[in-house]
Write a protein that holds these residues in place. Structure first.
Motif, PDB file in Angstrom:
ATOM      1  N   LEU A 159      35.778 -13.599 -16.212  1.00 32.13           N
ATOM      2  CA  LEU A 159      35.985 -14.346 -15.190  1.00 32.13           C
ATOM      3  C   LEU A 159      35.356 -15.757 -14.857  1.00 32.13           C
ATOM      4  N   SER A 160      33.841 -15.489 -15.138  1.00 33.92           N
ATOM      5  CA  SER A 160      32.921 -16.693 -15.152  1.00 33.92           C
ATOM      6  C   SER A 160      33.203 -17.643 -15.955  1.00 33.92           C
ATOM      7  N   ARG A 161      33.720 -17.185 -17.204  1.00 29.55           N
ATOM      8  CA  ARG A 161      34.107 -18.307 -18.322  1.00 29.55           C
ATOM      9  C   ARG A 161      35.350 -18.828 -18.019  1.00 29.55           C
ATOM     10  N   ARG A 162      36.351 -18.137 -17.608  1.00 22.47           N
ATOM     11  CA  ARG A 162      37.640 -18.653 -17.054  1.00 22.47           C
ATOM     12  C   ARG A 162      37.378 -19.830 -16.187  1.00 22.47           C
ATOM     13  N   HIS A 163      36.521 -19.717 -15.163  1.00 22.69           N
ATOM     14  CA  HIS A 163      36.469 -20.325 -13.918  1.00 22.69           C
ATOM     15  C   HIS A 163      35.336 -21.296 -13.863  1.00 22.69           C
ATOM     16  N   GLU A 164      34.736 -21.413 -15.266  1.00 26.99           N
ATOM     17  CA  GLU A 164      33.343 -22.237 -15.230  1.00 26.99           C
ATOM     18  C   GLU A 164      33.679 -23.653 -14.418  1.00 26.99           C
ATOM     19  N   ASP A 165      34.938 -24.354 -14.596  1.00 28.86           N
ATOM     20  CA  ASP A 165      35.002 -25.588 -14.436  1.00 28.86           C
ATOM     21  C   ASP A 165      35.591 -25.562 -12.761  1.00 28.86           C
ATOM     22  N   VAL A 166      35.934 -24.612 -12.158  1.00 24.56           N
ATOM     23  CA  VAL A 166      36.484 -24.438 -10.928  1.00 24.56           C
ATOM     24  C   VAL A 166      35.476 -24.900  -9.950  1.00 24.56           C
ATOM     25  N   ILE A 167      35.694 -25.810  -8.998  1.00 22.61           N
ATOM     26  CA  ILE A 167      34.673 -26.102  -7.889  1.00 22.61           C
ATOM     27  C   ILE A 167      35.278 -25.380  -6.675  1.00 22.61           C
ATOM     28  N   VAL A 168      34.444 -24.755  -5.964  1.00 26.28           N
ATOM     29  CA  VAL A 168      35.016 -24.000  -4.701  1.00 26.28           C
ATOM     30  C   VAL A 168      33.834 -24.092  -3.883  1.00 26.28           C
TER      31      VAL A 168
END
Length: 485
Positions: A159-168
């Motif tokens: 999940l960390s790899r998949r969502h590295e570029d997602v900003i929340v």
């Protein structure tokens, strides 16, 4: 298979029923209500295989030191192995009248092989017998839990790899604080659960010594070889003090604490996901197959799995406290209160296993709406700390910078303006030190990537900690110092 009556009246060689090992001391038989009240088969029948394994090692040692003959050993080993198959196949139905797993196995063995079976209990008590069986059982259960926890940790890394570029948004007090990489968020839970893995290993190591031979409390006058028994069962050696062996429940508390720490961590994760998947937040979506609907409201998608997991954490805590309270005031050594030590322990192991399995599977299907996450930053106020730190780099004392930015934030709130859309002239009214180079910093992605301190939320740091996490996870899963078999 023996009938209920036959199992109760198996001869010991002296005419007494094997059920009443203490019969010689009493004038009257135990009241049936007491037998029903004190039986523990609902707790300890799951230890049958481990009890038999301990008995096989004990019999081999008794033969080696000359307490039983080679012929006795052959009969005992044959009988115990047959009983083991009966247990595994479900043919052996225990008799509650025989009180516990140990008496049931001994009665069955004596029925099969005669007086040789009655010699097996020489030099041991049910106190050290059950302590040994529990440790063997826990080694197996913790091995399974290690694999389940490892699966959850691998999913968090993915999940960390998949969502590295997602900003929340990141939160304190459940209020927007600063923008973060969602990959950084998943890694925060990874490190928490990996520490639980270290606690699991500690619990496993606490099981490394063998209680068998400690007897009821003081050892035995028989020439027992406790080192041999320990080797046969895969322990490092025997426990050091017979009183301590039968009285204390530290090893159980260690296992409980692993379960509790894990439960505290999964409960907080579940709480987060429940909040982030709500319509008010809305930037996370849970997989349909792990949610339920409403019997009345068609639009509902309820996070029942997460809520139940959060609720089960309370029970894990309660059962930990239950054992701690039980042992806090008991005099040395054994007291019958300790029969109840396994009830909460086994339940905590079962709950932890089930939650780790279902939570790991749920996480695989989590979806994220990156646009909804960024939209949460429309007012730009989560960038206020960036502005204050910009001023610090220009030589403004932080407390002064904090006050100036706070006044700017107040003005934005009062006038319904976004900090991200202000021009330098508007900002300079409150912050004279501001220059054009501030404006490019008022961007959430720039804010995230500028946080490059070790362990920070920049994508560079997220990648670094994920690589370290992968290395640490691999080492933990392959730790050869932890006794798993």
């Amino acid at each position: 298979m023996l009938s209920r009556r036959e199992m109760r009246l198996v001869p010991r060689g002296d005419g007494a029923g094997v059920m009443f090992l203490w019969k010689g001391r009493f004038k009257a038989d135990t009241d049936q209500r007491v037998r029903d009240f004190t039986q523990s088969l609902d707790l300890d029948w799951c230890l049958a295989e481990d009890d038999i394994r301990g008995s096989l090692a004990h019999a081999k040692m008794l033969c080696e030191v000359g307490i039983i003959t080679r012929e006795d050993l052959v009969l005992i080993e044959r009988g115990l192995n047959e009983i083991l198959e009966e247990v595994r196949s479900g043919q052996f139905v225990p008799d509650p009248g025989l009180e516990d797993v140990h008496m049931n196995v001994e009665a069955r063995l004596t029925a099969k092989v005669g007086p040789s079976g009655a010699k097996l209990h020489s030099g041991r008590s049910r106190n050290d017998q059950v302590a040994t069986a529990v440790r063997l059982y826990l080694r197996r259960r913790l091995k399974d839990l290690k694999l389940s926890l490892g699966g959850l940790l691998k999913n968090l890394l993915e999940l960390s790899r998949r969502h590295e570029d997602v900003i929340v948004p990141g939160y304190t007090h459940l209020q927007q604080a600063q923008p973060i990489s969602l990959g950084h968020y998943w890694m925060s839970h990874f490190w928490a659960f990996l520490r639980d893995g270290e606690r699991l290993d500690f619990a496993l190591r606490s099981l490394r010594l063998c209680p068998l031979g400690a007897g009821a409390l003081a050892g035995s006058t028989l020439p027992l070889d406790r080192f041999m028994t320990a080797r046969e069962l895969g322990f490092e050696g025997p426990t050091e003090n017979s009183l301590d062996t039968v009285a204390q429940r530290d090893v159980l508390l260690d296992v409980h604490y692993f379960c509790l720490s894990c439960a505290l961590h999964w409960s907080r994760l579940c709480e987060d996901l429940i909040i982030y998947a709500s319509r008010e937040f809305g930037w996370m979506d849970l997989p349909d197959q792990f949610c339920t609907g409403s019997s009345m409201m068609p639009q509902k998608k309820n996070p029942d799995v997460l809520e139940l997991s959060r609720g089960k954490a309370s029970g894990v805590l309660g059962r930990f406290v239950d054992l701690a309270c039980m042992v806090k005031g008991l005099p040395l050594t054994y007291n019958r209160d300790l029969q109840e030590d396994k009830r909460g322990l086994f339940e905590n192991l079962n709950v932890t296993q089930s939650v780790l399995s279902v939570l790991s599977a749920l996480l695989e299907g989590v979806q994220v709406d990156p646009d909804r996450g960024v939209k949460a930053f429309e007012d730009g106020l989560a960038l206020a700390t960036d502005v204050a730190e910009y001023l610090v780099m220009r030589g403004v004392p932080f407390r002064e910078a904090h006050e100036k930015v706070g006044k700017l934030v107040r003005w934005c709130v009062d006038n319904q303006r976004s900090l991200r859309t202000l021009g330098i002239e508007e900002i300079s009214r409150f912050i004279p030190e501001a220059a054009e180079d501030l404006l490019p910093l008022l961007d959430v992605k720039a804010s995230v990537d500028r946080r490059t301190t070790y362990g920070g939320t920049s994508r560079e740091q997220v990648r670094r900690q994920r690589e370290e996490g992968e290395r640490r996870l691999s080492a933990w899963l392959s730790d050869s110092e932890v006794p798993l078999d």
